[in-house]
Design a protein around this motif. Structure first.
Motif, PDB file in Angstrom:
ATOM      1  N   GLU A  29       7.718   0.160  -8.446  1.00 52.41           N
ATOM      2  CA  GLU A  29       7.806   0.399  -9.890  1.00 52.41           C
ATOM      3  C   GLU A  29       6.492   0.905 -10.462  1.00 52.41           C
ATOM      4  O   GLU A  29       6.466   1.618 -11.467  1.00 52.41           O
ATOM      5  N   HIS A  30       5.360   0.565  -9.799  1.00 50.55           N
ATOM      6  CA  HIS A  30       4.052   0.877 -10.363  1.00 50.55           C
ATOM      7  C   HIS A  30       3.173   1.765  -9.485  1.00 50.55           C
ATOM      8  O   HIS A  30       2.266   2.423 -10.012  1.00 50.55           O
ATOM      9  N   GLN A  31       3.391   1.782  -8.148  1.00 49.78           N
ATOM     10  CA  GLN A  31       2.413   2.396  -7.252  1.00 49.78           C
ATOM     11  C   GLN A  31       3.078   2.982  -6.019  1.00 49.78           C
ATOM     12  O   GLN A  31       4.174   2.571  -5.641  1.00 49.78           O
ATOM     13  N   ASP A  32       2.367   3.919  -5.370  1.00 52.25           N
ATOM     14  CA  ASP A  32       2.793   4.416  -4.066  1.00 52.25           C
ATOM     15  C   ASP A  32       2.303   3.441  -3.004  1.00 52.25           C
ATOM     16  O   ASP A  32       1.107   3.173  -2.892  1.00 52.25           O
ATOM     17  N   LEU A  33       3.224   2.918  -2.211  1.00 52.78           N
ATOM     18  CA  LEU A  33       2.917   1.871  -1.235  1.00 52.78           C
ATOM     19  C   LEU A  33       3.225   2.367   0.175  1.00 52.78           C
ATOM     20  O   LEU A  33       4.323   2.847   0.445  1.00 52.78           O
ATOM     21  N   ASP A 159      -8.899  -1.070  -7.643  1.00 49.70           N
ATOM     22  CA  ASP A 159     -10.026  -0.446  -8.332  1.00 49.70           C
ATOM     23  C   ASP A 159      -9.646  -0.108  -9.773  1.00 49.70           C
ATOM     24  O   ASP A 159      -8.460  -0.093 -10.119  1.00 49.70           O
ATOM     25  N   PRO A 160     -10.640   0.176 -10.624  1.00 46.11           N
ATOM     26  CA  PRO A 160     -10.354   0.407 -12.042  1.00 46.11           C
ATOM     27  C   PRO A 160      -9.719   1.766 -12.326  1.00 46.11           C
ATOM     28  O   PRO A 160     -10.218   2.583 -13.100  1.00 46.11           O
ATOM     29  N   ILE A 161      -8.599   2.006 -11.655  1.00 48.72           N
ATOM     30  CA  ILE A 161      -7.785   3.186 -11.892  1.00 48.72           C
ATOM     31  C   ILE A 161      -6.330   2.729 -11.859  1.00 48.72           C
ATOM     32  O   ILE A 161      -5.996   1.744 -11.200  1.00 48.72           O
ATOM     33  N   GLY A 162      -5.465   3.388 -12.569  1.00 44.88           N
ATOM     34  CA  GLY A 162      -4.060   3.009 -12.561  1.00 44.88           C
ATOM     35  C   GLY A 162      -3.855   1.613 -13.122  1.00 44.88           C
ATOM     36  O   GLY A 162      -4.501   1.209 -14.097  1.00 44.88           O
ATOM     37  N   PRO A 163      -2.956   0.819 -12.486  1.00 44.25           N
ATOM     38  CA  PRO A 163      -2.629  -0.512 -13.022  1.00 44.25           C
ATOM     39  C   PRO A 163      -3.814  -1.459 -13.095  1.00 44.25           C
ATOM     40  O   PRO A 163      -3.809  -2.402 -13.888  1.00 44.25           O
ATOM     41  N   GLY A 164      -4.855  -1.226 -12.270  1.00 44.68           N
ATOM     42  CA  GLY A 164      -5.990  -2.140 -12.250  1.00 44.68           C
ATOM     43  C   GLY A 164      -7.033  -1.888 -13.319  1.00 44.68           C
ATOM     44  O   GLY A 164      -7.929  -2.715 -13.530  1.00 44.68           O
ATOM     45  N   GLU A 165      -6.944  -0.770 -14.026  1.00 46.43           N
ATOM     46  CA  GLU A 165      -8.007  -0.385 -14.961  1.00 46.43           C
ATOM     47  C   GLU A 165      -8.229  -1.420 -16.058  1.00 46.43           C
ATOM     48  O   GLU A 165      -9.367  -1.736 -16.437  1.00 46.43           O
ATOM     49  N   VAL A 166      -7.147  -1.993 -16.574  1.00 50.58           N
ATOM     50  CA  VAL A 166      -7.250  -2.944 -17.684  1.00 50.58           C
ATOM     51  C   VAL A 166      -7.950  -4.230 -17.271  1.00 50.58           C
ATOM     52  O   VAL A 166      -8.450  -4.979 -18.124  1.00 50.58           O
ATOM     53  N   LEU A 167      -8.031  -4.496 -15.966  1.00 53.97           N
ATOM     54  CA  LEU A 167      -8.645  -5.734 -15.483  1.00 53.97           C
ATOM     55  C   LEU A 167     -10.166  -5.636 -15.363  1.00 53.97           C
ATOM     56  O   LEU A 167     -10.813  -6.526 -14.806  1.00 53.97           O
ATOM     57  N   PHE A 168     -10.738  -4.572 -15.914  1.00 51.39           N
ATOM     58  CA  PHE A 168     -12.189  -4.389 -15.895  1.00 51.39           C
ATOM     59  C   PHE A 168     -12.762  -4.240 -17.308  1.00 51.39           C
ATOM     60  O   PHE A 168     -13.889  -3.781 -17.463  1.00 51.39           O
ATOM     61  N   THR A 169     -12.016  -4.640 -18.317  1.00 49.05           N
ATOM     62  CA  THR A 169     -12.457  -4.444 -19.700  1.00 49.05           C
ATOM     63  C   THR A 169     -13.108  -5.705 -20.267  1.00 49.05           C
ATOM     64  O   THR A 169     -12.867  -6.824 -19.802  1.00 49.05           O
ATOM     65  N   ALA A 170     -13.911  -5.517 -21.303  1.00 46.56           N
ATOM     66  CA  ALA A 170     -14.540  -6.659 -21.978  1.00 46.56           C
ATOM     67  C   ALA A 170     -13.491  -7.570 -22.602  1.00 46.56           C
ATOM     68  O   ALA A 170     -13.659  -8.798 -22.624  1.00 46.56           O
ATOM     69  N   GLU A 171     -12.408  -6.989 -23.085  1.00 45.24           N
ATOM     70  CA  GLU A 171     -11.343  -7.780 -23.695  1.00 45.24           C
ATOM     71  C   GLU A 171     -10.674  -8.685 -22.666  1.00 45.24           C
ATOM     72  O   GLU A 171     -10.374  -9.848 -22.944  1.00 45.24           O
ATOM     73  N   PHE A 172     -10.443  -8.141 -21.490  1.00 47.70           N
ATOM     74  CA  PHE A 172      -9.844  -8.947 -20.423  1.00 47.70           C
ATOM     75  C   PHE A 172     -10.758 -10.098 -20.038  1.00 47.70           C
ATOM     76  O   PHE A 172     -10.312 -11.245 -19.884  1.00 47.70           O
ATOM     77  N   TYR A 173     -12.047  -9.822 -19.885  1.00 48.59           N
ATOM     78  CA  TYR A 173     -12.991 -10.880 -19.513  1.00 48.59           C
ATOM     79  C   TYR A 173     -13.066 -11.954 -20.597  1.00 48.59           C
ATOM     80  O   TYR A 173     -13.183 -13.152 -20.300  1.00 48.59           O
ATOM     81  N   ALA A 174     -12.991 -11.551 -21.855  1.00 47.01           N
ATOM     82  CA  ALA A 174     -13.002 -12.534 -22.944  1.00 47.01           C
ATOM     83  C   ALA A 174     -11.761 -13.414 -22.884  1.00 47.01           C
ATOM     84  O   ALA A 174     -11.827 -14.626 -23.131  1.00 47.01           O
ATOM     85  N   ASP A 175     -10.623 -12.826 -22.543  1.00 48.00           N
ATOM     86  CA  ASP A 175      -9.402 -13.611 -22.418  1.00 48.00           C
ATOM     87  C   ASP A 175      -9.489 -14.571 -21.232  1.00 48.00           C
ATOM     88  O   ASP A 175      -8.988 -15.701 -21.292  1.00 48.00           O
ATOM     89  N   CYS A 176     -10.118 -14.132 -20.143  1.00 54.19           N
ATOM     90  CA  CYS A 176     -10.338 -15.033 -19.003  1.00 54.19           C
ATOM     91  C   CYS A 176     -11.196 -16.220 -19.431  1.00 54.19           C
ATOM     92  O   CYS A 176     -10.910 -17.371 -19.068  1.00 54.19           O
ATOM     93  N   LYS A 177     -12.243 -15.943 -20.199  1.00 55.08           N
ATOM     94  CA  LYS A 177     -13.115 -17.020 -20.681  1.00 55.08           C
ATOM     95  C   LYS A 177     -12.308 -18.044 -21.477  1.00 55.08           C
ATOM     96  O   LYS A 177     -12.480 -19.267 -21.316  1.00 55.08           O
TER      97      LYS A 177
END
Length: 282
Positions: A29-33, A159-177
């Protein structure tokens, strides 16, 4: 004719792995596997043209991402794994008997299903462990919305491309905190500094907006091309990454966990960074 898989992560550097037998090739649904066999590294899982894990060297990545923060924390009971659809991270986390609950949030059900079918050695039964709660959803959305709290968060992302890109943002890290208990630890996949230096710089600055203590640690993983890989580290308790070898050994030895890469000495040493990586932390 011999078939080769050529990784496409970088435009100016490539690695090739011989494809001895293709086990699965399709678009989820999201990636070439693609999952294939290679004589040296065993079964190989790739997403969108990039090697994600291999049977031959996965133990380095999974052991270092799991055991370093859990041992450093010293009292982790609830662990969140974001990504990690192959199950290797859950496998290592669940080796800690004191961990009561592992929540694994994976965006792509296809990666989980195909890994269970074609790479069962990676999860090694982890998906059947009653302590594991598998949630199929977007990891960034999960940490933004959940009311759960965790002692350790492991971001096992692409890596910070495709579906993984959002997992490298300041907003994501703040939500993790927000999702951490007091003294909690976040660790992240942060690429290979020699060829992906901007990932270190970006994470250094973005994690620093939310955490008092930000650093990186390293491990050598052969099929992650370009040298050793960096893992991001973030906590509000600086003491948790400064244990000496004796203190780490005192926590580690009673666990009775068999490893192929991680040791208390490696744990202590992996936080020592070469100058060129320190220079990226600006």
């Amino acid at each position: 004719m011999t078939e080769w898989f050529t990784e496409t992560l970088h435009p100016w550097l490539a690695q090739r792995l011989r494809v001895d037998r293709v086990l699965y090739r399709d678009k989820t649904e999201h990636q070439d596997l693609i999952i294939f066999e290679n004589e040296r590294f065993g079964r190989v899982l790739t997403l969108d043209g990039v090697v994600q894990t291999t049977e031959g060297d996965e133990f380095v990545y999974h052991e270092m991402m799991a055991h370093v923060p859990i041992v450093a924390h010293g009292a982790a009971r609830r662990v969140l794994v974001i990504g990690g659809g192959d199950g290797g991270m859950a496998r290592e986390v669940l080796k800690h008997r004191a961990v009561e609950r592992v929540t694994m949030v994976e965006i792509d059900r296809g990666v989980v299903d195909m890994s269970v079918e074609h790479l069962p050695s990676l999860s090694a039964g982890a998906f059947d462990d009653p302590r594991l709660d598998l949630v199929i959803t977007d990891g960034a959305r999960y940490v933004a919305e959940t009311h759960e709290r965790f002692d350790v968060i492991i971001v096992d992302s692409t890596d910070p491309i495709g579906p993984g890109e959002v997992l490298f943002t300041a907003e994501f890290y703040a939500d993790c905190k927000r999702c951490l208990t007091e003294g909690g630890i976040v660790v992240t996949q942060n690429g290979v500094p020699a060829v992906q230096g901007s990932e270190v710089t970006n994470s250094w600055n973005r994690l620093g907006k939310s955490f008092a203590d930000v650093w990186f640690y390293v491990a050598a993983i052969p099929t992650y091309q370009g040298g050793f890989m960096a893992m991001g580290w973030a906590s509000d308790d600086p003491a948790k990454r400064r244990h000496d070898v004796a203190a780490i050994e005192a926590r580690w030895a009673p666990l009775g966990i068999e490893t192929r890469y991680y040791t208390p000495a490696i744990h202590r040493a992996c936080f020592a960074l070469p100058k060129f990586v320190l220079d990226l932390m600006r």
